[in-house]
Enzyme design. Sequence first.
Site, PDB file in Angstrom:
ATOM      1  N   TRP A 135      41.120  64.405   9.387  1.00  9.92           N
ATOM      2  CA  TRP A 135      42.204  65.395   9.516  1.00  9.92           C
ATOM      3  C   TRP A 135      42.115  66.492   8.465  1.00  9.92           C
ATOM      4  CZ3 TRP A 135      47.301  62.104  10.580  1.00  9.92           C
ATOM      5  CH2 TRP A 135      47.100  61.338  11.729  1.00  9.92           C
ATOM      6  N   LYS A 136      41.227  66.314   7.501  1.00 12.89           N
ATOM      7  CA  LYS A 136      41.066  67.302   6.414  1.00 12.89           C
ATOM      8  C   LYS A 136      42.426  67.595   5.769  1.00 12.89           C
ATOM      9  CE  LYS A 136      36.909  68.840   8.677  1.00 12.89           C
ATOM     10  NZ  LYS A 136      35.922  69.885   8.950  1.00 12.89           N
ATOM     11  N   GLU A 164      26.104  65.249  10.193  1.00 12.96           N
ATOM     12  CA  GLU A 164      26.903  66.433  10.507  1.00 12.96           C
ATOM     13  C   GLU A 164      26.157  67.688  10.074  1.00 12.96           C
ATOM     14  OE1 GLU A 164      31.362  65.383  10.721  1.00 12.96           O
ATOM     15  OE2 GLU A 164      30.884  65.729   8.628  1.00 12.96           O
ATOM     16  N   GLY A 177      36.591  66.597  13.558  1.00 12.10           N
ATOM     17  CA  GLY A 177      37.497  67.375  12.725  1.00 12.10           C
ATOM     18  C   GLY A 177      38.606  67.989  13.570  1.00 12.10           C
ATOM     19  N   GLY A 178      38.427  69.246  13.961  1.00 11.47           N
ATOM     20  CA  GLY A 178      39.459  69.989  14.688  1.00 11.47           C
ATOM     21  C   GLY A 178      40.066  69.254  15.876  1.00 11.47           C
ATOM     22  N   HIS A 220      31.227  64.316   2.526  1.00 11.92           N
ATOM     23  CA  HIS A 220      31.434  65.346   3.550  1.00 11.92           C
ATOM     24  C   HIS A 220      30.914  66.685   3.018  1.00 11.92           C
ATOM     25  CE1 HIS A 220      33.363  68.195   6.215  1.00 11.92           C
ATOM     26  NE2 HIS A 220      33.463  67.199   7.081  1.00 11.92           N
ATOM     27  N   GLY A 229      33.172  72.979  12.452  1.00 11.13           N
ATOM     28  CA  GLY A 229      34.258  73.949  12.562  1.00 11.13           C
ATOM     29  C   GLY A 229      33.832  75.293  13.123  1.00 11.13           C
TER      30      GLY A 229
HETATM   31  P1  PGA Z   1      34.711  69.728  13.413  1.00 12.51           P
HETATM   32  O1  PGA Z   1      34.577  68.964  12.000  1.00 12.51           O
HETATM   33  O2  PGA Z   1      34.789  68.665  14.462  1.00 12.51           O
HETATM   34  O3  PGA Z   1      35.984  70.524  13.294  1.00 12.51           O
HETATM   35  O4  PGA Z   1      33.495  70.581  13.545  1.00 12.51           O
HETATM   36  C1  PGA Z   1      33.797  67.824  11.862  1.00 12.51           C
HETATM   37  C2  PGA Z   1      33.847  67.324  10.449  1.00 12.51           C
HETATM   38  O5  PGA Z   1      33.952  68.158   9.514  1.00 12.51           O
HETATM   39  O6  PGA Z   1      33.786  66.120  10.198  1.00 12.51           O
END
Ligand code: PGA
Length: 253
Positions: free
Chosen positions: A10-11, A170, A237-238, A98, A176
């Site tokens: 969720w950052k 990743e 993420g998003g 990350h 993102g």
């Molecule tokens: P994202 O992020 O799905 O928004 O690209 C992935 C992550 O940073 O783990």
Amino acid sequence: MRKKIVAGNWKMNKNWAEAQQLAAAISEQLHTLAVDQNKEVVLCPPSPFLLTVKKATTHPQIKVGAQNCHQKDSGAFTGEVSAPMLQSLGMDYVILGHSERRAYFAEDNTSLKEKTDNALNNGLKVIFCCGEQLEQREASTHFDLVHRQLSEALFHLTAEQLQAVVIAYEPVWAIGTGKTASPEQAEEMHASIRQLLKEKYGEKTAEEMTILYGGSCKPHNAEAIFGQKNVDGGLIGGAALKVDSFLGIIEHL
Ligand code: PGA
């Protein structure tokens, strides 16, 4: 058979009430999907909401994790969160390495090795992130870079310790940005990671390791990515911030 996982990072998003609602809704709706014993959903909210999210999730296949922890157990490290603290909250996982932590908080393979040791010593499972920048892919040094990230931070571990580690590949250029790696690009890197694990730890350990893909993974591309032989799920993420999109990814696991 290796474990399949969809983890939501969720950052630095959501407030307390929103975190609680999202966790409860995911937990409730997960009952409508057949999530068998071999699959896990991991929610990684911001630290202040860890316990709330843990309490709001009743589905047995949901685990909760933090997004980082310090390499020391305790001490004068203002603003940091330690692995023993996470353990005392009953957390299952911690994300380490990350690319945002590497880029904005100067984490490197040396500090990540220490963090990994400390997390494992405190009974946490680790989702260990690796991945190249666009320039490294364009220069065809991406395999070397990812192999170095893994070997410098993880390969001092025993095969038994490694069982508590999940690798998340990743590519930084895909995080993102809406620019996902193609299923073939993901598979190529995942296969090379598994081959590296095989060379270092043998076939059995390599075959048992869960390797996740992360970077603009969405409901519309999850099926093709998760369908690859060496892709065992995703770090999201998003799309993890909304119930529908997160569930839309989990259904392809
Ligand atoms: P994202 O992020 O799905 O928004 O690209 C992935 C992550 O940073 O783990």
